[in-house]
Motif scaffolding. Structure first.
Motif, PDB file in Angstrom:
ATOM      1  N   ASP A  67       0.829  -1.210   0.000  1.00 49.36           N
ATOM      2  CA  ASP A  67       0.000   0.000   0.000  1.00 49.36           C
ATOM      3  C   ASP A  67       0.860   1.254   0.000  1.00 49.36           C
ATOM      4  OD1 ASP A  67      -2.388  -1.350  -0.073  1.00 49.36           O
ATOM      5  OD2 ASP A  67      -2.753  -1.235   2.091  1.00 49.36           O
TER       6      ASP A  67
ATOM      7  N   ARG B  13       2.469   1.606  -3.426  1.00 48.37           N
ATOM      8  CA  ARG B  13       1.446   1.957  -4.411  1.00 48.37           C
ATOM      9  C   ARG B  13       1.058   3.437  -4.264  1.00 48.37           C
ATOM     10  NH1 ARG B  13      -1.913  -2.879  -4.804  1.00 48.37           N
ATOM     11  NH2 ARG B  13      -1.642  -3.252  -7.021  1.00 48.37           N
TER      12      ARG B  13
ATOM     13  N   PRO C 117       1.988   4.591  -8.892  1.00 47.17           N
ATOM     14  CA  PRO C 117       0.815   3.795  -9.289  1.00 47.17           C
ATOM     15  C   PRO C 117       1.216   2.524 -10.014  1.00 47.17           C
ATOM     16  CG  PRO C 117       1.059   5.720 -10.714  1.00 47.17           C
ATOM     17  CD  PRO C 117       2.045   5.889  -9.594  1.00 47.17           C
TER      18      PRO C 117
ATOM     19  N   ALA D 239       1.135  -6.386  -7.803  1.00 47.03           N
ATOM     20  CA  ALA D 239       2.276  -6.465  -6.895  1.00 47.03           C
ATOM     21  C   ALA D 239       2.356  -7.851  -6.275  1.00 47.03           C
ATOM     22  CB  ALA D 239       2.174  -5.410  -5.802  1.00 47.03           C
TER      23      ALA D 239
ATOM     24  N   LEU E 157       6.672  -5.005  -8.647  1.00 51.25           N
ATOM     25  CA  LEU E 157       5.631  -4.023  -8.936  1.00 51.25           C
ATOM     26  C   LEU E 157       5.434  -3.979 -10.445  1.00 51.25           C
ATOM     27  CD1 LEU E 157       6.920  -1.142  -6.625  1.00 51.25           C
ATOM     28  CD2 LEU E 157       5.215  -2.889  -6.062  1.00 51.25           C
TER      29      LEU E 157
END
Length: 282
Positions: free
Chosen positions: A29, A32, A36, A40, A138
């Protein structure tokens, strides 16, 4: 654009969460919030043991079976795994920075990255202790999506903080030692794959093909011509009774995942025996 205040807020929650089951999701989180991303995952390699999936986002077009195959043996071909183990490279890297030329044509890429829908990936490779490390992947999946220079710089800037948090959270996983170096066994199996049937040069060519190298880069690495590479590959495929890189890839995976009480050598020796004659499972 994320603010320092927002980042500090995430960090204030993450620090006391180290060691808890919520930590991996909270870490994702925070990342992110900085950059963006569409997908993940967090995979932990505890010292010498097989990888463990600590965080994974399930999508309709990707199945758990692919992940199972990854942790049982396919990870051996992953550029991020090789960066940590073979090259001792730690930091934040794009997949294209670590993978060989022609990697996107490899069966490994098709089976793993294309299945995830990734158009671009940035991954953290973080050492823990001993031979342990953490890989945070990611991914961007939107068409023609890629990590901008600003986003890559931002991820690199927070790497020291992410590294410290991960080392604190996963330090316990490296303190458990089964006494068996399972990753070393699988690496040995990969290096020896096909050697019972192939010449030394054919084995080398097949190993590089499995890692995603193109004919050109195989030729460069082995200091032979591209035509010689093609000839060795043709002979190896015939001896292994495969007709494509896809069949080669799955033959390797099947033989490795079927290996029982592995003590070295080519996993095809036991794999080609009738099931009732194969050694007992580990």
């Amino acid at each position: 654009m994320p603010t320092l205040n927002t980042f500090s807020g995430h960090l204030a929650k993450l620090i006391p969460a180290t060691g808890s089951a919520n930590f991996p999701a909270m870490l994702v989180d925070m990342l992110r919030n900085l950059v963006p991303v569409d997908d993940a995952s967090i995979i932990v390699y505890p010292n010498t043991d097989l990888p463990m999936v600590e965080y994974f986002e399930v999508h309709e077009d990707s199945g758990k079976s692919t992940l199972d195959v990854f942790i049982k043996g396919a990870f051996l071909l992953d550029p991020y795994y090789l960066a940590a183990t073979a090259s001792q490279k730690f930091g934040v890297f794009r997949l294209r920075e670590l993978s060989p030329t022609g990697f996107k044509d490899s069966e490994y890429y098709k089976a793993w990255y294309r299945n995830c829908g990734y158009q671009d990936e940035c991954g953290f490779v973080i050492p823990t202790s001993g031979e342990g490390f953490v890989n945070i992947a990611l991914g961007k999946t939107a068409t023609r999506a890629s990590f901008s220079k600003r986003e890559r710089t931002l991820l690199a800037d927070v790497y020291p903080t992410v590294e410290a948090l991960c080392q604190q959270h996963w330090k316990q996983s490296d303190e458990v030692d089964s006494g068996i170096n399972l990753r070393a066994q699988l690496n040995s199996a990969l290096q020896s794959f096909g050697s019972s049937l192939l010449t030394e040069r054919e084995t080398q060519v097949i190993n590089l093909v499995l890692h995603g190298h193109s004919t050109k880069t195989v030729a460069e690495k082995l200091s032979i011509s591209m035509e010689t590479v093609k000839l060795h590959r043709k002979h190896a495929y015939a001896k292994l009774e495969v007709s494509s890189q896809a069949e080669l890839f799955y033959l390797f995976l099947d033989s490795v995942m079927s290996a029982k009480d592995y003590e070295g050598g080519d996993t095809l020796v036991a794999y080609m025996q009738p099931p009732e004659k194969r050694p007992r499972s580990l």
